[in-house]
Design a protein around this motif. Structure first.
Motif, PDB file in Angstrom:
ATOM      1  N   ARG A 283       0.839  -1.210   0.000  1.00 53.10           N
ATOM      2  CA  ARG A 283       0.000   0.000   0.000  1.00 53.10           C
ATOM      3  C   ARG A 283       0.870   1.254   0.000  1.00 53.10           C
ATOM      4  O   ARG A 283       0.564   2.246  -0.666  1.00 53.10           O
TER       5      ARG A 283
ATOM      6  N   ARG B  67       2.007   2.049  -3.473  1.00 53.70           N
ATOM      7  CA  ARG B  67       0.947   2.657  -4.281  1.00 53.70           C
ATOM      8  C   ARG B  67       0.698   4.107  -3.901  1.00 53.70           C
ATOM      9  O   ARG B  67       0.413   4.950  -4.746  1.00 53.70           O
ATOM     10  N   GLN B  68       0.803   4.401  -2.607  1.00 56.80           N
ATOM     11  CA  GLN B  68       0.443   5.728  -2.111  1.00 56.80           C
ATOM     12  C   GLN B  68       1.637   6.660  -1.957  1.00 56.80           C
ATOM     13  O   GLN B  68       1.500   7.760  -1.401  1.00 56.80           O
TER      14      GLN B  68
END
Length: 532
Positions: free
Chosen positions: A288, A291-292
């Motif tokens: 995550r 992705r962020q």
């Protein structure tokens, strides 16, 4: 905080990882599943075996009780009024018939008592004078005491009996005819305690069942029969368990042992979750974070020790979590390296380093080193990814891949092909942490490295008298035409000692902590870079 702690590469992380961390998570899941199935199956089988042993033990207990009961009957028959009956044998039937009938009333379980002389039955307590051969009733001629199971007598052909003969001398004896119904009634107790059928058996003769039926020896006993032999007389008790009792025991112990198996599996599942759930959560957080945009790259300068001018940088991965704050690579790279996420992390580092070098192009030549994990070399797309990153670097910036030495001890055609392909495109290689773990000088001759990086633990010892090892590494590196980079330089004394022994390049907090790309550009504008 030391430089070694701040600079954590994939290869360094693997050094401290436990042995099992290299096993793919899917293999662990498969192993856990197989283990759980085997435990459950083993528990069910153990329950079935225990139920079988329980049934057999119960059958043997019942058989032992029945055998002892029959023993008591036979012992009682031969001992009750035995001397008085023996005294009658040989005397004329007319003289002893009445006394024989009276004595028979004192001997329980018998239908009739007969006196024997010269191999013939001549006087019966029920019929008086008779003339019948003893051979029809005697099981073992010549034995002082013997018993024989008979399907009937000539007087009652279809009523099974036990014939017990006691020879009082060579010519005389007493024959007891024991009613089969008494024995059958005794055997019926076994049925009431869970047996399907019980029988008194004599080898080569036949069986007397609990319902009073005589079965010839030629007919086989029921399947799964338990046999308990008498310790005194030549017979055995045969028992076959009832299907209902067997089923009850199998269900009982199957559920019990199956429950234990389920409990063990639950405990193993709990241990598995406690062990791997944090790992999965961490990897999910890293994924995550990729992705962020929570992961980023910093660059620690590599300097020319003689002039302290920056000649290169090492790209180091960092993670700033919005909730947990800054997370050390030592925490997450151990797990990343043993997962499928490694390819994404390595690809991110390569691409980010190439993009940031292009955005903040230095005015002078510069080397940029990127750490790669051993498992990266096993990926089919690795060479393509490295070449793409290398092609994306600005002119004058060269790419260096850092590998930890212990993972290259075994030379293989694939590794050599990777080296040759990448070096042909200008990529250079550094052997990281040289001198630690399984050092192998022959490694330097077998693989085309360009740089040798001395581990910081040895650099920390140069200002306290431990400079000889550094001298040795420098000498070996020169022999193979390699350049030496000393990691973890933190003091001026270490700097001077490294300069004195001829180490050309250094890296550490003494020169500069890791920088973001824009800070690197500020240093470049200030004119702190020198040609390599």
């Amino acid at each position: 905080m030391s430089n070694a702690a701040d600079k954590t590469s994939p290869a360094e992380s693997t050094a401290s990882a436990p042995a099992w961390s290299g096993i793919a998570p899917r293999l662990w899941q498969l192993a856990a599943l197989v283990c759980g199935v085997l435990i459950l199956l083993g528990s069910v089988l153990a329950g079935a075996q225990y139920a079988t042993r329980t049934v057999d033990a119960r059958q043997r207990l019942i058989g032992s009780e029945l055998a002892m009961s029959v023993d008591r009957i036979l012992n009682n028959v031969i001992s009750r009024r035995g001397a008085e009956l023996a005294a009658l044998a040989g005397r004329p039937c007319a003289q002893v018939e009445r006394q024989l009938s009276e004595l028979q009333t004192y001997v329980t379980y018998v239908r009739v008592i007969t006196l024997v002389e010269d191999g013939r039955l001549y006087c019966s307590s029920a019929l008086g004078a008779i003339d019948v051969p003893l051979s029809s009733y005697r099981y073992k001629p010549g034995a002082p005491v013997s018993i024989k199971l008979l399907p009937g007598t000539q007087f009652q052909p279809d009523v099974p009996v036990l014939a017990l003969y006691h020879a009082t001398s060579d010519r005389l004896g007493v024959l007891y005819i024991i009613e089969g119904e008494y024995i059958a009634d005794l055997l019926a107790h076994g049925v009431r305690y869970g047996a399907r059928q019980t029988a008194l058996s004599m080898a080569g003769v036949g069986r007397l069942t609990d319902d009073g039926t005589f079965v010839a020896a030629s007919e086989p006993p029921p399947s799964e029969t338990t046999r308990v032999a008498s310790g005194t007389w030549p017979f055995s008790i045969e028992l076959s368990a009832s299907p209902e009792f067997v089923s009850q025991m199998r269900w009982k112990y199957g559920l019990l042992f199956g429950g234990i198996g389920v409990l063990v599996n639950a405990l193993l599942a709990a241990v598995y979750l406690l062990t791997f759930a944090p790992r999965r959560l961490l990897l999910a957080a890293v994924r995550r974070g990729l992705r962020q945009g929570e992961l980023y790259v910093v660059y620690q300068p590599i300097v020319d020790i003689a002039s302290r001018a920056t000649v290169g940088v090492e790209a180091l991965l960092r993670w700033h979590h919005p909730k947990w704050g800054t997370i050390s690579p030592a925490v997450f790279m151990i797990e990343v390296e043993s997962s499928a996420l490694l390819a994404d992390v390595t690809r991110f580092t390569l691409r980010t380093a190439a993009a940031e070098m292009s955005a903040h192009m230095p005015t002078r030549p510069l080397r940029i080193a990127v750490n790669i994990a051993p498992r990266d070399l096993e990926r089919r797309s690795f060479v393509t990814e490295v070449l793409a990153a290398n092609d994306g670097l600005p002119e004058g910036v060269s790419l260096v891949l850092e590998l930890t030495e212990r993972f290259l001890l075994n030379k293989s055609p694939r590794i050599m092909e990777i080296f040759e392909t990448l070096k042909a495109h200008g990529v250079r290689f550094a052997i990281d942490d040289f001198g630690t773990q399984h050092s192998n000088l022959d490694l330097l001759s077998r693989f085309p490295f360009d740089f040798v990086k001395i581990d910081g633990q040895f650099v920390s010892q140069v200002d306290t008298g431990g400079v000889e090892l550094i001298k040795g590494i420098v000498s070996v590196a020169r022999h193979f035409g390699l350049l030496v980079i000393a990691e973890g330089v933190e003091t001026e004394a270490q700097h001077r000692a490294l300069r004195d022994v001829g180490v050309p390049f250094g890296q550490g907090y003494l020169y500069q902590r890791p920088l973001r790309a824009n800070e690197l550009a500020e240093k470049q504008k200030a004119g702190l870079y020198a040609h390599s």
